[in-house]
Scaffold this motif. Structure first.
Motif, mmCIF file in Angstrom:
data_model
loop_
_atom_site.group_PDB
_atom_site.id
_atom_site.type_symbol
_atom_site.label_atom_id
_atom_site.label_comp_id
_atom_site.label_asym_id
_atom_site.label_seq_id
_atom_site.Cartn_x
_atom_site.Cartn_y
_atom_site.Cartn_z
ATOM 1 N N SER A 1 0.841 -1.193 0.000
ATOM 2 C CA SER A 1 0.000 0.000 0.000
ATOM 3 C C SER A 1 0.874 1.239 0.000
ATOM 4 C CB SER A 1 -0.910 0.012 1.239
ATOM 5 O OG SER A 1 -0.120 0.156 2.413
ATOM 6 N N ARG A 2 0.251 2.380 -0.239
ATOM 7 C CA ARG A 2 1.019 3.630 -0.192
ATOM 8 C C ARG A 2 1.482 3.908 1.234
ATOM 9 N NH1 ARG A 2 1.369 9.280 1.841
ATOM 10 N NH2 ARG A 2 2.898 10.134 0.416
ATOM 11 N N GLN A 3 0.628 3.634 2.202
ATOM 12 C CA GLN A 3 0.995 3.861 3.595
ATOM 13 C C GLN A 3 2.180 2.991 3.994
ATOM 14 O OE1 GLN A 3 -2.148 2.907 6.297
ATOM 15 N NE2 GLN A 3 -0.901 3.160 8.127
ATOM 16 N N GLN A 4 2.239 1.767 3.463
ATOM 17 C CA GLN A 4 3.322 0.843 3.776
ATOM 18 C C GLN A 4 4.631 1.263 3.136
ATOM 19 O OE1 GLN A 4 2.437 -3.145 2.541
ATOM 20 N NE2 GLN A 4 4.427 -3.949 3.123
ATOM 21 N N ARG A 5 4.544 1.996 2.037
ATOM 22 C CA ARG A 5 5.712 2.410 1.265
ATOM 23 C C ARG A 5 6.516 1.176 0.869
ATOM 24 N NH1 ARG A 5 6.064 8.103 1.775
ATOM 25 N NH2 ARG A 5 7.560 7.983 0.089
ATOM 26 N N TYR A 6 7.758 1.055 1.363
ATOM 27 C CA TYR A 6 8.586 -0.093 1.004
ATOM 28 C C TYR A 6 8.966 -0.924 2.223
ATOM 29 C CZ TYR A 6 8.855 2.027 -3.553
ATOM 30 O OH TYR A 6 8.524 2.558 -4.776
ATOM 31 N N SER A 7 8.293 -0.699 3.332
ATOM 32 C CA SER A 7 8.541 -1.502 4.515
ATOM 33 C C SER A 7 7.797 -2.829 4.391
ATOM 34 C CB SER A 7 8.083 -0.752 5.770
ATOM 35 O OG SER A 7 6.689 -0.535 5.733
ATOM 36 N N LYS A 8 8.317 -3.854 5.007
ATOM 37 C CA LYS A 8 7.771 -5.221 4.989
ATOM 38 C C LYS A 8 7.823 -5.796 3.573
ATOM 39 C CE LYS A 8 4.615 -4.124 8.797
ATOM 40 N NZ LYS A 8 3.209 -4.112 9.242
ATOM 41 N N LEU A 9 7.593 -7.083 3.496
ATOM 42 C CA LEU A 9 7.615 -7.749 2.202
ATOM 43 C C LEU A 9 6.304 -7.514 1.456
ATOM 44 C CD1 LEU A 9 9.272 -11.144 3.200
ATOM 45 C CD2 LEU A 9 10.347 -9.219 2.024
ATOM 46 N N ALA A 10 6.361 -7.634 0.146
ATOM 47 C CA ALA A 10 5.170 -7.436 -0.679
ATOM 48 C C ALA A 10 4.151 -8.533 -0.393
ATOM 49 C CB ALA A 10 5.550 -7.442 -2.157
ATOM 50 N N ASP A 11 2.863 -8.179 -0.465
ATOM 51 C CA ASP A 11 1.762 -9.115 -0.202
ATOM 52 C C ASP A 11 1.373 -9.802 -1.508
ATOM 53 O OD1 ASP A 11 -0.441 -10.497 0.613
ATOM 54 O OD2 ASP A 11 -1.548 -8.763 1.375
ATOM 55 N N TRP A 12 2.056 -10.884 -1.817
ATOM 56 C CA TRP A 12 1.790 -11.582 -3.071
ATOM 57 C C TRP A 12 0.473 -12.351 -3.040
ATOM 58 C CZ3 TRP A 12 3.743 -11.474 -7.890
ATOM 59 C CH2 TRP A 12 4.908 -10.725 -8.076
ATOM 60 N N ASP A 13 0.025 -12.771 -1.860
ATOM 61 C CA ASP A 13 -1.276 -13.451 -1.785
ATOM 62 C C ASP A 13 -2.387 -12.536 -2.282
ATOM 63 O OD1 ASP A 13 -0.236 -15.807 -0.801
ATOM 64 O OD2 ASP A 13 -0.452 -15.203 1.305
ATOM 65 N N TYR A 14 -2.260 -11.254 -1.960
ATOM 66 C CA TYR A 14 -3.272 -10.306 -2.428
ATOM 67 C C TYR A 14 -3.146 -10.079 -3.937
ATOM 68 C CZ TYR A 14 -6.050 -6.096 -2.877
ATOM 69 O OH TYR A 14 -6.999 -5.182 -3.264
ATOM 70 N N VAL B 1 20.886 -20.195 0.233
ATOM 71 C CA VAL B 1 20.706 -19.599 -1.086
ATOM 72 C C VAL B 1 19.260 -19.842 -1.518
ATOM 73 C CG1 VAL B 1 21.461 -19.692 -3.495
ATOM 74 C CG2 VAL B 1 23.134 -19.999 -1.671
ATOM 75 N N PRO B 2 18.602 -18.839 -2.161
ATOM 76 C CA PRO B 2 19.122 -17.554 -2.636
ATOM 77 C C PRO B 2 18.984 -16.449 -1.599
ATOM 78 C CG PRO B 2 16.897 -17.840 -3.439
ATOM 79 C CD PRO B 2 17.224 -19.100 -2.670
ATOM 80 N N GLN B 3 19.662 -15.348 -1.869
ATOM 81 C CA GLN B 3 19.550 -14.160 -1.037
ATOM 82 C C GLN B 3 18.159 -13.563 -1.185
ATOM 83 O OE1 GLN B 3 22.365 -11.116 -2.100
ATOM 84 N NE2 GLN B 3 21.461 -9.567 -0.760
ATOM 85 N N ARG B 4 17.601 -13.056 -0.076
ATOM 86 C CA ARG B 4 16.326 -12.350 -0.112
ATOM 87 C C ARG B 4 16.580 -10.846 -0.101
ATOM 88 N NH1 ARG B 4 11.755 -15.193 0.877
ATOM 89 N NH2 ARG B 4 10.886 -13.403 -0.231
ATOM 90 N N LEU B 5 15.649 -10.116 -0.681
ATOM 91 C CA LEU B 5 15.859 -8.684 -0.882
ATOM 92 C C LEU B 5 15.915 -7.911 0.433
ATOM 93 C CD1 LEU B 5 16.291 -6.807 -3.250
ATOM 94 C CD2 LEU B 5 13.842 -6.404 -3.346
ATOM 95 N N ASN B 6 15.265 -8.427 1.487
ATOM 96 C CA ASN B 6 15.215 -7.690 2.748
ATOM 97 C C ASN B 6 16.319 -8.093 3.715
ATOM 98 O OD1 ASN B 6 14.057 -10.267 3.177
ATOM 99 N ND2 ASN B 6 12.948 -9.530 4.978
ATOM 100 N N TRP B 7 17.225 -8.998 3.304
ATOM 101 C CA TRP B 7 18.318 -9.397 4.191
ATOM 102 C C TRP B 7 19.333 -8.272 4.346
ATOM 103 C CZ3 TRP B 7 19.927 -14.988 2.332
ATOM 104 C CH2 TRP B 7 18.929 -15.891 2.725
#
Length: 687
Positions: free
Chosen positions: A497-510, A626-632
């Motif tokens: 969401s816009r409020q979330q900006r780039y914090s937390k992982l993306a909600d792919w289930d949604y 492996v593999p590296q995750r983007l938030n590590w």
């Protein structure tokens, strides 16, 4: 861009990672680097006043450039034009002082000997223009001028710089835009047919009345001590009310923008995104022919008014146009889609990604109001290289008339495969104008924008959105069934969401939920945190209805992700191979921005911006998991060789050292601070 400061150290100290299992580290989003590569914790003296140097200390603030006002920068540019280092381009090309047609009226220096005396030493290597088979347009000013000696090599043709690039704005059209005399017959005809052609203020008021505040379950609370409207979200936090966000009339088409106070003819091509030739004094250049073919319509030097609308409608027979739903669908399925990326997603970077396997590329987001003003820096974002065989441009606007006129202008002046409308940008300066993710609170306006844009041009119109404006109040799933009927040929959903900006992982289930709910005629593209071929495969398996994934920050950190996906492997790329990729970027940058001193330093600046992302990559051979995750977040570690260790540094001083390996020593007064100052992992500006 956000002005949130980057953390003082992006790396996690080695002591944090010691004594923990890889699974424990992963659960804390710390990269599980093998123990033999971890740096020992810094040794501190018992004396509290000792100055201890911490490895990889972020020195960005030390290298920050002093802020200057626009007026001061303009004055310095004018003073610098007459200095010996700014030699007249015509004299630089010919080497003849008498070759300039403007003589004493020329605003550049004619001191040829003075220029030679202060010119920096040439760089190693060959001139990129001579190497590509054309004569160098910079002549003596080229930082590889020593390779010009002996004349042009056999087989080298004379030709213009950037002959492989298209989508340049013709001088005639730019002057009409400056004078506000451009006619948009197709756009105005479509706007009239849907009742949106009229007084800008009245149309805007009608849209606002129809839309309302649109906060959903969030409640407005006007009891704030400051008297301003705030919103209480479902979680109880105070947020900006969208109604307040939309009140800002400054800088949009209905208010008086700051740039409107200046004569449009005084606006010069001086932005860093322009090519060096485009930044020259307009008085010293003749009319430039448009490179785009097929533009045969005569340009009428007047702006359409309400009284002329009736005369325009018969000229454009809307009954003969394809209905927006009958347009050819874009085949995104299974293609590797490089996202439009602010600042770093420039043309040289896209060329690198194309060579590494990207199928679809899209230009950086351009603001509609700036394009309609004929700003050269904004039009530079629409440039396309011949290697980009599947290319789109992304625009951002707040109101239907602005967007409709922009897409008509782009179709007339540019060669593109699709036009993407950004309705998900979270940046404050965009949202405050009512554009970007602010449109998620205005579904009626979203519909109007898509309908008039798709009804104005034959090019496919796509849109990019987020899950919602406020966290917990998802809107897109309620609109996904209608978006196709509005005329969109595809929709990209960023799982935040816009409020979330780039914090937390993306909600792919949604994102999956929206893809399954979308009509079969509307391709849905997912976006967020794709960082390996494993992520790519999982999304294909979990939701076959997805057309493809858009790759953003993953491509910034490791552009070879496209190769990994196509070859279905984790590439343990060496430091030397990574350096070769940077060399390709530098060569492409010198072709695009120029091989003179200004072009070299512009290339360096964009290289450093990119290096502020690539330092987050952790080599496959150093990881326990492996593999590296983007938030590590990586602990402080050594690489397998000195260059790999240098590339892992989050220090701007070390990024500059890498740039000097490719572009020579930086000027004595050189300063650099990343344009994206947000936290490197949680609030990055792209993705």
């Amino acid at each position: 861009m956000d002005e949130e400061e980057r953390d003082e150290g992006s790396s996690v100290p080695g002591v944090v990672a010691a004594g923990q299992t890889p699974d424990q580290l992963v659960s804390r989003a710390i990269a599980p680097v093998k123990k033999e590569f971890l740096r020992p914790p810094p040794v501190r003296s018992a004396a509290p006043d000792d100055d201890v140097s911490i490895p990889n200390e972020n020195k960005t603030s030390v290298l920050a450039k002093e802020k200057k006002s626009k007026r001061q920068l303009k004055r310095e540019r004018r003073q610098g034009q007459k200095s010996a280092r700014n030699l007249c381009p015509e004299i630089a090309r010919t080497g003849d002082v008498s070759s300039c047609p403007y003589k004493d009226k020329c605003r550049f220096s004619h001191d040829l000997e003075g220029f030679k005396a202060q010119k920096p030493s040439d760089l190693e290597g060959q001139c990129p223009f001579v190497k590509s088979g054309v004569s160098c347009p910079y002549g003596l000013a080229c930082r590889f001028s020593s390779t010009h000696e002996g004349g042009v090599p056999s087989g080298v043709r004379n030709g213009p710089k950037n002959s492989s690039e298209v989508n340049g704005l013709s001088k005639e059209v730019q002057k009409l835009l400056w004078k506000n005399k451009m006619t948009f017959s197709k756009a105005d005809a479509k706007l009239k047919s849907v009742g949106l052609l009229g007084s800008s203020k009245s149309i805007r008021n009608d849209l606002e009345n129809k839309e309302g505040v649109g906060t959903g379950s969030n409640k407005c609370d006007h009891s704030d001590d400051s008297g301003s409207c705030v919103v209480t979200s479902d979680s109880g936090s105070k947020l900006d009310c969208p109604a307040e966000v939309m009140k800002d009339d400054d800088n949009d088409i209905y208010g008086k923008s700051e740039s409107d106070e200046l004569c449009p003819l005084k606006r010069r091509k001086t932005e860093e995104n322009c090519g060096p030739d485009e930044a020259q004094n307009e008085e010293n250049r003749g009319p430039k022919e448009s490179k785009n073919e097929g533009v045969t319509e005569k340009i009428v030097e007047r702006r359409c008014t309400e009284s002329e609308a009736d005369a325009i409608v018969p000229e454009t027979d809307l009954s003969l146009k394809h209905h927006s739903r009958e347009k050819k669908l874009i085949d995104f399925r299974g293609k590797l889609y490089l996202a439009p990326l602010t600042t770093v997603g420039n043309l040289p970077f896209r060329r690198v990604c194309k060579e590494l396997g990207a199928d679809v590329t899209c230009g950086e987001m351009a603001m509609c109001t700036n394009l309609l003003q004929g700003q050269a820096s904004e039009w530079a974002l629409l440039r396309r290289h011949s290697s980009e065989d599947f290319f789109g441009v992304q625009i951002c606007g707040a109101y239907p008339d602005t967007v409709a006129r922009t897409v008509e202008l782009i179709e007339q002046e540019c060669t593109v495969d699709f036009i993407d409308i950004n309705m998900g940008c979270p940046i404050d300066i965009v949202v405050n104008k009512g554009a970007g993710s602010a449109l998620l609170t205005k579904p009626t306006r979203m519909k109007s924008i898509v309908e008039v844009a798709s009804g104005t041009v034959d090019k496919p119109i796509t849109i990019k959105v987020r899950t919602a404006y406020f966290e917990g109040k998802n809107r897109i799933d309620s609109l996904i069934e209608d978006i196709g009927s509005w005329g969109a040929s595809a929709v990209t959903i960023h799982g935040r969401s816009r409020q979330q900006r780039y914090s937390k992982l993306a909600d792919w289930d949604y994102v999956y939920q929206c893809a399954r709910k979308a009509p079969t005629t509307l391709p849905v593209v997912g976006n967020g945190d794709v960082f390996s071929f494993v992520d790519w495969n999982n999304h294909r398996t979990e939701c076959p209805e997805l057309a493809t994934d858009m790759i953003a920050r993953g491509a910034l950190v490791k552009p070879w992700i496209f190769t990994e996906i196509k070859e279905q492997r984790h590439w343990d790329i060496s430091s030397g191979e990574r350096l070769n990729i940077l060399k390709d970027f530098v060569n492409f940058g010198l072709e695009h921005w120029g091989s003179d001193t200004k072009g070299v330093e512009t290339t360096r600046r964009f290289l450093l911006e990119w290096l502020s992302y690539t330092c987050r990559y952790i080599p496959v051979g150093l990881l326990d998991v492996v593999p590296q995750r983007l938030n590590w977040r990586p602990p402080s570690y050594y690489g397998r060789d000195e260059l790999e260790t240098l590339m892992a540094s989050d220090s701007a001083a070390d990024w500059i050292r890498i740039s000097e390996m490719l572009l020579g020593k930086v000027p004595d007064d050189f300063r650099f601070a990343p344009k994206h100052k947000s936290n490197a992992y949680d609030r990055a500006e792209n993705g």
